[in-house]
Each structure stands twice: as C-alpha cells, then as structure tokens.
Motif scaffolding. Structure first.
Motif, PDB file in Angstrom:
ATOM      1  N   LYS A 115      27.788  20.173  48.466  1.00 15.47           N
ATOM      2  CA  LYS A 115      26.748  19.160  48.292  1.00 15.47           C
ATOM      3  C   LYS A 115      25.911  19.403  47.041  1.00 15.47           C
ATOM      4  O   LYS A 115      25.471  18.465  46.380  1.00 15.47           O
ATOM      5  N   LYS A 116      25.684  20.675  46.718  1.00 17.19           N
ATOM      6  CA  LYS A 116      24.915  20.985  45.515  1.00 17.19           C
ATOM      7  C   LYS A 116      25.625  20.490  44.254  1.00 17.19           C
ATOM      8  O   LYS A 116      24.986  20.146  43.262  1.00 17.19           O
ATOM      9  N   LEU A 117      26.937  20.469  44.301  1.00 18.36           N
ATOM     10  CA  LEU A 117      27.717  19.966  43.180  1.00 18.36           C
ATOM     11  C   LEU A 117      27.739  18.442  43.172  1.00 18.36           C
ATOM     12  O   LEU A 117      27.556  17.816  42.119  1.00 18.36           O
ATOM     13  N   LEU A 118      27.958  17.836  44.335  1.00 15.80           N
ATOM     14  CA  LEU A 118      28.199  16.402  44.413  1.00 15.80           C
ATOM     15  C   LEU A 118      26.935  15.551  44.284  1.00 15.80           C
ATOM     16  O   LEU A 118      26.947  14.525  43.584  1.00 15.80           O
ATOM     17  N   GLU A 119      25.849  15.963  44.919  1.00  9.56           N
ATOM     18  CA  GLU A 119      24.668  15.097  44.975  1.00  9.56           C
ATOM     19  C   GLU A 119      24.094  14.743  43.608  1.00  9.56           C
ATOM     20  O   GLU A 119      23.787  13.570  43.351  1.00  9.56           O
ATOM     21  N   PRO A 120      23.916  15.685  42.687  1.00  9.52           N
ATOM     22  CA  PRO A 120      23.416  15.291  41.359  1.00  9.52           C
ATOM     23  C   PRO A 120      24.369  14.347  40.633  1.00  9.52           C
ATOM     24  O   PRO A 120      23.923  13.464  39.892  1.00  9.52           O
ATOM     25  N   LEU A 121      25.676  14.525  40.844  1.00 15.71           N
ATOM     26  CA  LEU A 121      26.655  13.669  40.179  1.00 15.71           C
ATOM     27  C   LEU A 121      26.661  12.267  40.765  1.00 15.71           C
ATOM     28  O   LEU A 121      26.855  11.281  40.040  1.00 15.71           O
ATOM     29  N   LYS A 168      24.140  10.646  41.882  1.00 14.77           N
ATOM     30  CA  LYS A 168      22.956   9.904  41.428  1.00 14.77           C
ATOM     31  C   LYS A 168      23.040   9.433  39.983  1.00 14.77           C
ATOM     32  O   LYS A 168      22.198   8.648  39.545  1.00 14.77           O
ATOM     33  N   ILE A 169      24.035   9.893  39.254  1.00  8.67           N
ATOM     34  CA  ILE A 169      24.202   9.370  37.894  1.00  8.67           C
ATOM     35  C   ILE A 169      25.388   8.414  37.804  1.00  8.67           C
ATOM     36  O   ILE A 169      25.713   7.916  36.720  1.00  8.67           O
ATOM     37  N   MET A 170      26.012   8.131  38.954  1.00  8.22           N
ATOM     38  CA  MET A 170      27.116   7.167  38.969  1.00  8.22           C
ATOM     39  C   MET A 170      26.574   5.759  38.725  1.00  8.22           C
ATOM     40  O   MET A 170      25.519   5.387  39.263  1.00  8.22           O
ATOM     41  N   PRO A 171      27.258   4.924  37.934  1.00  7.13           N
ATOM     42  CA  PRO A 171      26.806   3.551  37.696  1.00  7.13           C
ATOM     43  C   PRO A 171      26.661   2.756  38.990  1.00  7.13           C
ATOM     44  O   PRO A 171      25.729   1.959  39.132  1.00  7.13           O
ATOM     45  N   GLN A 172      27.583   2.975  39.943  1.00 10.65           N
ATOM     46  CA  GLN A 172      27.522   2.248  41.203  1.00 10.65           C
ATOM     47  C   GLN A 172      26.257   2.611  41.976  1.00 10.65           C
ATOM     48  O   GLN A 172      25.616   1.753  42.577  1.00 10.65           O
ATOM     49  N   TYR A 173      25.913   3.924  41.978  1.00  4.49           N
ATOM     50  CA  TYR A 173      24.707   4.361  42.679  1.00  4.49           C
ATOM     51  C   TYR A 173      23.479   3.678  42.079  1.00  4.49           C
ATOM     52  O   TYR A 173      22.609   3.169  42.807  1.00  4.49           O
ATOM     53  N   LYS A 174      23.384   3.676  40.750  1.00  8.45           N
ATOM     54  CA  LYS A 174      22.236   3.070  40.071  1.00  8.45           C
ATOM     55  C   LYS A 174      22.143   1.579  40.375  1.00  8.45           C
ATOM     56  O   LYS A 174      21.053   1.035  40.567  1.00  8.45           O
TER      57      LYS A 174
END
Length: 779
Positions: A373-379, A381-387
């Motif tokens: 999760k420490k690896l995935l969560e920051p990534l 939040k920078i995904m275009p779909q997430y934004k």
C-alpha cells in the motif's frame, strides 16, 4: 478610282455573306423556341469564359505561374540512414520520399498510364477525346463505367496545390485552376518529368506519399526492385487508397491489381498469355513501419531528433529561413549499424522476456505491485483517472470502485499487447511489474554509436534509459577508483583486508560484501587489488577510496569524461552516484583508446534534398590521456580477470563467448540495478536492467546481480556477432600484449589468509607471523 478599291472589292463578298447570315439568324430568332435557348447558351458560354479568365488572372486566388512551376518545392520527409546508407526511419508530416524517373521500372509506368491515362503521351495536359467521351457516355448516356476525363497532369496539379473550398461553383473553379496549371506544367516539363513528379506526390494507402515510400511501406524494398504484379497492386490502390489498402483489405487490393494487369494486357504492355500467371500470384508483403513509435531503433531515432533540433537551429536555408525537419527532405547519415542494432534488439528481447517471467515468479502472490500500500497509494493519487474522479466530487470509496471497473484496455506484455478487459488499477500494476533496460555500443576510437536501445518498447515507454535516465551505477564505478589508486602509484598487488569496517564519521556506516565475500572464514583475509576488483569486493573498494582520496577519485572520473556532479561520499566507491549510460560509456572508452575519452555521437553528416552537405561531424576526443599507459594496461588486465575468473566469468562458461573481452559487472543496493560493461578492442558495450520505480528491486542478489540481469544481453549480442562473418574485424580483434613490467607487477597471490594462532610456536618453537602468503587457489 481609290487605291483601296481593289481591297474593298475583295471584302464586299465577305460582308455580304455576313449580312445574309445575320438576316437568317434574325429570322430564326423570331421563333421563341430557338431564340431563348440560343441566348441562354451564349450567356452560359460568356459566363464560363469570363469565369475562366477571372481565374486565369487570379480573381479566385493565386494560380502558379510558369516561373513558379519551374521550381516546385514539394514537402518531403527527412530520411534517417544508418552508417551504410540503409533507411532506418523518417521524420515527416506527410510520408514522402522522392525518387527519380530512372529509378522507375518500365512496368510501373505502363501500369500507371494504362490505368489512369491511356492517351498521356498524346495530349498536352487536357485530353479532349476523353472529355468528349465523358460528356457523351457519362453525362448523356449515364454510363458510369465509361471512365473519367482527368489526366495524369491534371491529377498532378491537384496533388501539388490541392483544392480550396469556394461557396459557389467550387468544383468548377478548382477544375479550371487545375486545367491552367496542367497546361503550364506541360509547357515546362517533359512527359517523363511529369510522371516523376506525379509518382513522387500521389497519396498511397497508410498515409504514404510517393511511390518510393509506398514501396518501402508495403514491400520493404526500393521502387526500382518492384515486380510487375507489385507495381500493379500499388497503382491499383490509387483509385481509393483506403478501400484498396493492401494491409487492411488484401482481397480487394488483389482484385484491383488484377484490373490493372488486365488494362496492361489490353494495351499490350504485358503479353496476354502471361496475364493469368500474373493474376495468380499471391502478393508477398513485407510491411515496414516508419512510424516514429515503431520500427528499428526508435529510441535512437528520437535521440537523433533531439540532436538535429540543436544543429538545425544554427543553419539557414538558401531562402534565409530555418530548415524544417518535417518538410525539407533532409538526409541524415547516422553512425548506427542497422544489422548490429537488429542483433542487439533481438538479444534484449530474448533475455528480458525470460527475465521478466523469473522476476514475477520470484515474488509470486506477495509482489509489491499487488500488496504494498505504501507503494501503490501515492501512485494512485497521481493517476489521471483518480484526478478526474476527484474533480467530479466522488468519495475515496467511489474512486476506488471506479478504478477497479474493467473495460477494454491495451496492456503491453512480452507475449502480446492486445486489447483485454482490465481496470485502471490493472494497468498500473502491469506498468509497475515490468523491468526496463538500456543498451548501447560505441566505437571507442571515434565515439560513433553503433547500437542503441533505450527501453523495452518505445510505443509504451518513451523514457530513454541510455541518454536521459540517471541510475546508480553500482560496481561499474569501482574501476574508476582502482584507476585512481594505480595512477597514484599504488601497486596492483597491494593487499587489503576484506573485513567490514564501521565509519563513525558517516553515521556508523558499515558496508558489507555480497555473496559471503569478506565474512566468516574470509573476514580476516587480505585480497590483492587485482583479485578484489575481479570479485567486486565492496569493503576493499571503500577502504581504497578512503586511502586514495574521495576528491581525487571524483577528479579522475571527470578527466575520464563523466560530466555529472558526483557527491563527495565514500559510498560512491560502490556506485551510489547516478550517471547516464552514455556518460559511463564515454568513461570506459579511455581503457581502449589510449587513455583518451571520446564523445559519443550519432550523426555523421546532414545533406539537403539535393545532396549538398550542410554539416559534417567528426569524432571528438579529449586532448590529453586521463591516465598513464601503464595504468591503462594494468586496469585492462584486471578487468580481463573479471571476465576470465571473476564476477563475469559466466560469459565464458555459460555462454561460450571466447572473444578478447574485459569487463565489469555492477549491482546496486537492494538489487535495484544490474549492470554490465563489456570492453573489446573495437567496441564498448553497456547494458542495464532495472525497474523504473526505484522502490522495486529484484527479490534476490542471485537474480538481480549484474552477471544475471544485464550480462546475458551482452553475451547473446556477441554470440550473434560471432556468427556473422561481416563482423570478423570486431569479433576477432585482440588486445595488445601488456608491457613486461605490467605482467610482472600483476604476478602475485590473489589472497593471503592468517594461519591459526601459535601455529609456528607448536611446530618450530617460534612466534607466528601475522600472515603467510598462499599460492593462487587456481594453481
């Protein structure tokens, strides 16, 4: 009698006839059914005559003059060639590559004329016979199969200048313009020149312009090598280049080809009795993409493009404007070797596809791209779909659900890159698990780049790991430290304890060795410098850099061509500095180029479309050697030992590479990066493997070490070179024999170990010396 009377007498009969004609016309025009159609006809003729002359004199926009037509400058793609003149790519808006009439096989011209304009060699741009046929058969008799009246010259006029939109009578205005241009073209050029221009500008399928580009696109050959049926197929596609696209609509294109072949037989361009054999042939396509994302050496071509941009900024064309990379038809000769590049790419694919499977298998279901999760969560939040979902006001739970919705997505893998049902999270995980790579080969005497791989697939991964990425270089930096030591006067047979040492001044940092080296029974052993380098002993490298000086080692790196600022820390001995592959390759050229580094370069010369040389680039190397010849020979012998019996020895016993090779493996902390540098007399090659996300490394050193992750690419590459006699000058090259002094200075035991305490007291009754030299273990 007037002197003009004889002339008047001659003219009178003419006027009398004219008067009688007027009188008859006047009588006829009294009849309404004749009068008004006649008046209407005259008005139509006058209107179109006026329209024609208004177009002729520029009322509807500029019409090229004869002078302008004599110097037609058509947009042309920039060609990128390898060192031997083989086309490796293009830069273009429209894919157009010119060729000359003499390059066209006769059957190509025959196919064009018999299909598009059978009276081409008889008319002067406008075929009145064909126009009459069109008027009678097509317009009056409504026979759609009667053909068109457009000539090759009229089509050329349209290809050269296109058509503009006019609110009223647009088709008529454009046709008149084309007729005027066609007439002027016929007056300025021969029929052969018109055919040459036509075949160089006409649009073929797949957005290719000109017969040469089409020939290379669909058959991967020059136009001069086209066969009769191949020429007929390409000419046939001109009728509707999407509908008859040979790549997407093969059956239709073959049917259209057969129509062209029938026309050729009808007009006696091919024997009628050979028609069936031509029509029975299956097309032998060899599709070649010149798309900037595909084809051979895409990373190299983009590297060339970046260099071209800076070079062209310094040049002006004869018109005073800057050269346009996409339109001016430049010819760029590069240093790349097409065949060598193909061997490098094949070697990379063979190794990386297998290594990727081993990498994923080693993690299994506990892979970080699944559970960390420490690896995935920051990534996430920078995904275009997430934004996008965040901007819409969705909650974190809703966003999570949305990111896991499966839809059709194109995911890349070594097996295939087909569309599959996957979610945005699946796409992220797929990206995170993929290992990437870099590989570059440079000619050390000139700096010419012979092969260049910036990543696993340019279409999906644009980042160039050769010239753009800066990665920790691991143990490939150690030779620089050892070079500093030898250059400072240290003997290659100096000994250092392998025992780990704690450094209080660096927060109690205590570097250790990998693979058991320097631990337990070897902890008190002392290694010669030649042995420590060949086994890549970490503890010795750190002790060595502290002895010779960190600053001096950095200065040595700079004199060897490394331009990157290097931190003043002892850990750089283990390769913690982040440096590009090109910079490291430059530094290693010093070992096989008399101590001088060479500047890697990719462009040898640039020509304009007429073949005039605009720029010629020569090799650039340092003025002074970075170290003494003695140091160079010692280091080369020590790195040969790395290959013959050290960390790179699997090059010999696993892959059977027997060439004269010196080298160095490299592995960074937590197995994040694997490196190998291979030196031969004529080629310096670097390979790197790692994950683009620095948080993900190999699961174990046995898998991630440079000897396993990076070296096999070099080994497979040289296996292919060894099997190609054309590269005997590279593969058979031998290093010069070292000086006698160098050989003598390297003659020493690899390791000395302490004997048991009181060993000599018990046997000889005297005090035990600290060490006893042991013979080389290999003896």
């Amino acid at each position: 009698m007037s002197k003009f009377q004889p002339y008047i007498n001659k003219i009178k009969p003419i006027f009398s006839k004219f008067e009688r004609g007027i009188a008859k016309a006047h009588i006829l025009t009294r009849k309404r059914w004749i009068k008004w159609p006649l008046i209407l006809g005259c008005m139509v003729v006058l209107f179109f005559t006026g329209l024609y002359f208004s177009i002729f004199f520029g009322a509807f926009g500029h019409v090229p003059s004869s002078e302008e037509l004599r110097d037609i400058r058509n947009e042309q793609s920039t060609q990128v060639l390898d060192r031997n003149g083989q086309l490796i790519g293009k830069f273009y808006i429209y894919d157009r590559q010119p060729s000359e009439f003499k390059d066209f096989p006769k059957h190509l011209v025959d196919a064009l004329v018999s299909t598009e304009d059978t009276r081409f060699f008889e008319h002067r741009g406008i075929d009145n016979v064909s126009l009459a046929r069109v008027f009678v058969k097509t317009i009056l008799m409504q026979d759609k199969s009667s053909g068109g009246g457009s000539t090759i010259t009229l089509q050329l006029a349209k290809n050269l200048y296109g058509r503009k939109h006019y609110p009223v009578l647009g088709i008529v205005v454009n046709k008149f313009k084309e007729a005027i241009i066609a007439n002027r073209l016929e007056r300025n050029y021969t029929k052969e020149e018109i055919l040459e221009m036509y075949l160089n500008t006409v649009p073929f399928p797949d957005n290719t312009f000109g017969i040469e580009s089409a020939s290379r696109r669909f058959f991967n050959k020059s136009v001069s090598d086209l066969t009769v049926d191949e020429s007929a197929l390409l000419i046939g596609s001109l009728k509707a280049n999407t509908y008859y696209n040979p790549r997407t609509n093969t059956e239709r294109s073959v049917e259209r080809r057969n129509v062209v072949l029938s026309q050729m037989a009808k007009y006696n361009y091919i024997p009628s009795d050979s028609l069936e054999s031509y029509m029975a042939r299956e097309p032998q396509f060899n599709f070649r993409s010149f798309n900037q994302n595909d084809g051979i050496a895409p990373y190299f071509r983009q590297h060339v493009k970046r260099e071209l941009a800076s070079i062209l900024d310094t040049l002006k064309s004869p018109t005073g404007r800057p050269y346009d990379l996409y339109k001016d038809g430049l010819i760029v000769h590069t240093t790349l070797d097409y065949t060598m590049q193909s061997y490098a790419e094949a070697s990379m694919e063979e190794h990386l596809s297998k290594l990727q499977k081993d990498f994923e298998r080693s993690y299994g279901k506990w892979a970080p791209w699944f559970r960390d999760k420490k690896l995935l969560e920051p990534l996430i939040k920078i995904m275009p779909q997430y934004k996008m979902y965040k901007e819409r006001g969705l909650s974190e739970e809703q966003i999570k659900d949305s990111l896991n919705v499966k839809r059709d997505i194109q995911l890349w893998s070594w097996e295939n890159d087909t569309i599959r049902k996957a979610s945005a999270m699946d796409s992220l995980r797929n990206y995170l698990k993929l290992l990437n790579t870099g590989m570059v080969s440079i000619e050390p005497s000139s700096g010419a780049i012979r092969s260049y791989i910036g990543g696993i697939n340019y279409n999906y991964f644009k980042y160039d790991h050769v010239s753009q990425a800066e990665r920790q270089v691991g143990s490939t930096f150690k030779p620089i430290v050892y070079t500093t030591a030898i250059e400072s006067g240290m003997d290659p047979c100096n000994y250092y304890e392998a025992k780990p040492v704690k450094y209080p001044e660096y927060n109690n940092w205590m570097p250790k060795n990998s693979g058991g080296m320097g631990e337990e029974e070897d902890s008190l052993s002392e290694y010669s410098l030649k042995y420590a380098l060949s086994r890549s002993v970490n503890t010795v490298a750190v002790k060595l850099i502290n002895d010779v000086g960190i600053t001096r080692s950095i200065e040595q790196a700079n004199t060897m061509g490394i331009s990157k600022a290097i931190p003043k820390e002892p850990s750089i001995a283990l390769g913690t500095a982040q440096i590009t592959m090109l910079d490291m390759a430059k530094a290693y050229t010093t070992y096989v180029n008399n101590g001088k580094f060479v500047q890697p370069y990719s462009i040898s010369k640039i020509l304009d479309r007429r073949g005039n040389v605009l720029v010629s680039i020569e090799a650039k190397q340092s003025k002074k050697p970075a170290f003494r010849e003695y140091t160079r020979q010692v280091m080369l012998e020590m790195m040969k030992e790395t290959v013959n019996s050290g960390t790179a020895s699997r090059l010999r016993y696993t892959y059977g590479v027997r060439n004269d090779v010196a080298g160095k493996t490299g592995t960074t902390q937590d197995n994040k990066d694997g490196w190998f540098v291979g030196l031969t007399p004529s080629l310096v090659t670097l390979t790197w493997v790692g994950n683009d996300n620095h948080a993900i490394g190999f699961r174990s050193t046995s898998q991630g070490q440079g000897a396993n992750s990076a070296l096999p690419m070099f080994a497979k590459f040289y296996q292919k070179l060894n099997n190609d006699k054309n590269y005997d000058s590279i593969t058979s090259a031998k290093f010069d024999s070292p000086w006698k002094q160098v050989r003598e200075d390297l003659e020493c035991a690899n390791v000395i170990r302490p004997l048991p305490e009181n060993f000599f007291d018990k046997i000889f009754g005297r005090k035990t010396p600290r060490y006893e030299e042991l013979e080389d273990e290999s003896k």
